[in-house]
Write an enzyme that holds these catalytic residues in place. Structure first.
Site, PDB file in Angstrom:
ATOM      1  N   TYR A  74       1.292  -1.038  -0.262  1.00  0.00           N
ATOM      2  CA  TYR A  74      -0.028   0.225  -0.110  1.00  0.00           C
ATOM      3  C   TYR A  74       0.832   1.229   0.069  1.00  0.00           C
ATOM      4  O   TYR A  74       1.815   1.698   0.620  1.00  0.00           O
ATOM      5  CB  TYR A  74      -0.977  -0.164   1.528  1.00  0.00           C
ATOM      6  CG  TYR A  74      -2.157   1.341   0.980  1.00  0.00           C
ATOM      7  CD1 TYR A  74      -2.627   1.514  -0.296  1.00  0.00           C
ATOM      8  CD2 TYR A  74      -3.368   0.858   2.341  1.00  0.00           C
ATOM      9  CE1 TYR A  74      -3.477   2.566   0.111  1.00  0.00           C
ATOM     10  CE2 TYR A  74      -3.581   2.137   2.407  1.00  0.00           C
ATOM     11  CZ  TYR A  74      -4.531   2.919   0.860  1.00  0.00           C
ATOM     12  OH  TYR A  74      -5.544   3.380   0.647  1.00  0.00           O
ATOM     13  N   LYS A  76      -0.985  -0.582  -4.472  1.00  0.00           N
ATOM     14  CA  LYS A  76      -2.158  -0.194  -4.256  1.00  0.00           C
ATOM     15  C   LYS A  76      -1.894   1.273  -3.882  1.00  0.00           C
ATOM     16  O   LYS A  76      -1.152   1.444  -3.280  1.00  0.00           O
ATOM     17  CB  LYS A  76      -3.302  -1.200  -3.193  1.00  0.00           C
ATOM     18  CG  LYS A  76      -4.051  -0.014  -2.945  1.00  0.00           C
ATOM     19  CD  LYS A  76      -4.491  -0.107  -0.743  1.00  0.00           C
ATOM     20  CE  LYS A  76      -6.287   0.111  -1.690  1.00  0.00           C
ATOM     21  NZ  LYS A  76      -6.636  -0.147   0.644  1.00  0.00           N
TER      22      LYS A  76
END
Length: 312
Positions: free
Chosen positions: A137, A162
């Protein structure tokens, strides 16, 4: 695991319910996760940002992940949030393995800022020897360059990235660098839009080759989340624009009114929908009564759009 099939939007990021005695409300969690799977999500990401990962103790984390895995029972993959400092994140990843998760989402390191090369070293340290696929992330203090994003492909455990930064140009550079690299893993590497209320930017991310996105809306109104995703897939621009104007843009404006509302508004919305998820833990704050009333109006406006479409 075919990540491109697994990460079909909208992806579910369930809340972590708390009981009146401030323990995890396991029965509510089971009902919530079951609802998310029944609604048609292709993957469940538990104990992540919307699930208040940073507010959970280690035993609570294990309880949440285990409950989600047992409830889902193999119907879709379950990814568990992993984060903190490097040593804590490694321990958390080991817990996710032990609890039966199918993969993990590696959240940014706690507090410390660094260079893209330093973040890459952090990722490599945490995922070393991981038997689970890892999605990284990128947000806040965890920022990668195109070169370091490409280097993720040399870590066999890392299967995707992400993005929570929202820098479209930089993300385009990363996607293009990876896809044209000639690396044997380039074609299968996954990219996700992880911005708050990601539906707002779904069109823009799709245009640069990032079709998957997380959906906080799915946690309280999966009907609206799936209607938007279908409209996007089918090129129904009129419905996309109507849902944006009536529901998603007002929701984002309310979300931006108070820091932390990206989580506490979602929990308040779930309560409005009849799910006893309890309060958020500090330092998050609860929405005011006025904001809860506005939230209810916004959700109703979104459903009115769908009702109007059905009537026609």
């Amino acid at each position: 695991m075919d990540l491109h099939a697994v990460l079909t939007p909208p992806l579910s990021f369930p809340l972590t319910p708390f009981a009146e005695d401030d323990t995890v409300a396991a029965d509510v969690l089971v009902a919530h996760v079951e609802q998310q799977v029944a609604a048609g999500t292709s993957a469940v990401f538990v104990a992540c940002g919307t699930g208040e990962f940073s507010a959970l103790g280690r035993d609570e984390y294990r309880e949440v992940v285990t409950a989600a895995v047992k409830t889902v029972a193999g119907r879709v993959p379950v990814f568990a949030g992993v984060g903190g400092g490097p040593a804590a994140a490694r321990e958390c990843l080991a817990d996710a393995v032990d609890c039966g998760a199918d993969g993990v989402l590696l959240l940014p390191p706690y507090l410390v800022s660094s260079t893209p090369e330093g973040i890459l070293r952090h990722i490599a340290y945490v995922v070393a020897d991981s038997p689970l696929p890892v999605i990284v992330y990128q947000r806040a203090n965890a920022r990668l360059s195109p070169a370091t994003a490409l280097a993720l492909l040399d870590l066999p455990q890392v299967v995707g990235l992400k993005d929570g930064l929202g820098d479209i140009e930089q993300m385009q550079r990363i996607v293009a660098t990876v896809r044209t690299s000639g690396h044997p893993r380039a074609a299968g590497f996954a990219f996700l839009n992880g911005l708050p209320t990601a539906e707002l930017t779904a069109r823009a991310y799709r245009a640069i080759g990032v079709g998957s996105y997380s959906s906080a809306v799915h946690a309280f109104a999966p009907d609206l989340a799936h209607a938007f995703a279908r409209a996007l897939d089918e090129g129904d621009d009129a419905l996309v624009d109507q849902l944006l104007a009536a529901f998603l843009l007002p929701l984002a404006e309310l979300r931006d009114a108070v820091p932390g509302y990206a989580v506490s508004l979602v929990k308040a919305a779930a309560r409005l929908e009849g799910l006893a998820v309890g309060p958020v833990r500090p330092p998050l704050v609860e929405p005011t009564e006025e904001h809860v009333r506005e939230l209810a109006r916004i959700i109703a406006a979104g459903r009115a759009v769908l009702a109007g479409r059905a009537a026609r």
